[in-house]
Design an enzyme around this catalytic site. Structure first.
Site, PDB file in Angstrom:
ATOM      1  N   GLY A   1       0.831  -1.193   0.000  1.00  0.00           N
ATOM      2  CA  GLY A   1       0.000   0.000   0.000  1.00  0.00           C
ATOM      3  C   GLY A   1       0.865   1.242   0.000  1.00  0.00           C
TER       4      GLY A   1
ATOM      5  N   GLN B   1       2.686   9.979   1.061  1.00  0.00           N
ATOM      6  CA  GLN B   1       3.985   9.314   1.177  1.00  0.00           C
ATOM      7  C   GLN B   1       4.892   9.596  -0.019  1.00  0.00           C
ATOM      8  OE1 GLN B   1       2.092   5.335   2.303  1.00  0.00           O
ATOM      9  NE2 GLN B   1       4.090   5.278   3.323  1.00  0.00           N
TER      10      GLN B   1
ATOM     11  N   CYS C   1       5.830   0.220   7.288  1.00  0.00           N
ATOM     12  CA  CYS C   1       5.422   1.390   6.519  1.00  0.00           C
ATOM     13  C   CYS C   1       6.604   1.818   5.666  1.00  0.00           C
ATOM     14  CB  CYS C   1       5.001   2.505   7.472  1.00  0.00           C
ATOM     15  SG  CYS C   1       4.494   4.017   6.620  1.00  0.00           S
ATOM     16  N   LEU C   2       6.346   2.110   4.415  1.00  0.00           N
ATOM     17  CA  LEU C   2       7.420   2.518   3.513  1.00  0.00           C
ATOM     18  C   LEU C   2       8.064   3.835   3.934  1.00  0.00           C
ATOM     19  CD1 LEU C   2       5.826   1.514   0.097  1.00  0.00           C
ATOM     20  CD2 LEU C   2       7.525   0.270   1.447  1.00  0.00           C
TER      21      LEU C   2
ATOM     22  N   HIS D   1      -4.487   1.289   7.463  1.00  0.00           N
ATOM     23  CA  HIS D   1      -3.174   1.949   7.520  1.00  0.00           C
ATOM     24  C   HIS D   1      -3.115   3.101   6.517  1.00  0.00           C
ATOM     25  CE1 HIS D   1       1.359   1.806   7.945  1.00  0.00           C
ATOM     26  NE2 HIS D   1       1.231   2.434   6.789  1.00  0.00           N
ATOM     27  N   GLU D   2      -3.525   2.852   5.284  1.00  0.00           N
ATOM     28  CA  GLU D   2      -3.437   3.873   4.237  1.00  0.00           C
ATOM     29  C   GLU D   2      -4.473   4.984   4.443  1.00  0.00           C
ATOM     30  OE1 GLU D   2      -0.795   3.889   2.613  1.00  0.00           O
ATOM     31  OE2 GLU D   2      -0.209   1.799   2.938  1.00  0.00           O
TER      32      GLU D   2
ATOM     33  N   HIS E   1      -3.023   7.349   6.802  1.00  0.00           N
ATOM     34  CA  HIS E   1      -2.112   8.284   6.140  1.00  0.00           C
ATOM     35  C   HIS E   1      -2.895   9.456   5.542  1.00  0.00           C
ATOM     36  CE1 HIS E   1       1.952   6.833   6.391  1.00  0.00           C
ATOM     37  NE2 HIS E   1       1.633   5.629   5.934  1.00  0.00           N
TER      38      HIS E   1
END
Length: 179
Positions: free
Chosen positions: A46, A51, A93-94, A135-136, A139
């Site tokens: 994701g 991000q 997380c990226l 999660h996304e 964000h």
């Protein structure tokens, strides 16, 4: 398509809610394609627009990591409409390279969003799909997964990241993942 730079914490963009997507045009479609390419290269399941430095309420996800085209989902203006149950699991997380930590999330989530054409739809997901959508969506709301941890665990992760930043290894880790 082009790879985009992934914003790493503590960039303030990650702590600010994204703006609503109002233009469903070719520019949005290009952004979405670039985000998918960036997510797969990272690699991840994701990626939210914030991000990659774009302050929009938008994320892409693919829990099959590119193996099943049916798993590719684009959520513009996501809204969590229902959750149930609980799951504990490792979450990464990226934007937080060195941090794979246990985070409690709902086992099931229903998210309402718009696709790249502006058409509304809902995704009813379980387990990894639910975790990824929540999660996304966080964000998009300016919430990072550290905010979901206990204060003690959050402080430990922050210390680890700051140590990596001081030694220059935070950026090296990003470059290592891209190769």
């Amino acid at each position: 398509m082009a790879l985009m730079e992934i914003v790493t914490w503590p960039n303030p963009l990650l702590d600010a809610p994204g703006e609503y997507v109002t233009e469903f045009d070719d520019e949005l479609k290009k952004l979405v394609n670039d985000m998918f390419e960036t997510m797969y290269a990272a690699p991840g399941v994701g990626l939210a627009a914030v991000q990659v430095g774009v302050s929009k309420r938008l994320f892409v996800m693919d829990c099959s990591v590119g193996k099943d085209p049916e798993q590719r989902i684009v959520d513009d203006n996501p809204e969590v409409v229902a959750v149930e149950g609980a799951q504990n699991g490792e979450e990464g997380c990226l934007s937080f390279l060195a941090s794979l930590r246990p985070v409690e999330r709902s086992l099931r989530a229903v998210v309402r969003a718009q696709d790249v054409n502006g058409d509304e739809f809902e995704v009813d997901g379980m387990e990894l799909t639910a975790r990824c959508m929540l999660h996304e969506t966080d964000h998009c709301d300016g919430i990072v997964f550290l905010d979901k941890m206990s204060p003690l665990k959050r402080e430990l992760v922050k210390r680890k990241i700051k140590k990596l930043q001081k030694t220059g290894k935070w950026c090296e880790e990003r470059e290592g993942r891209r190769q």
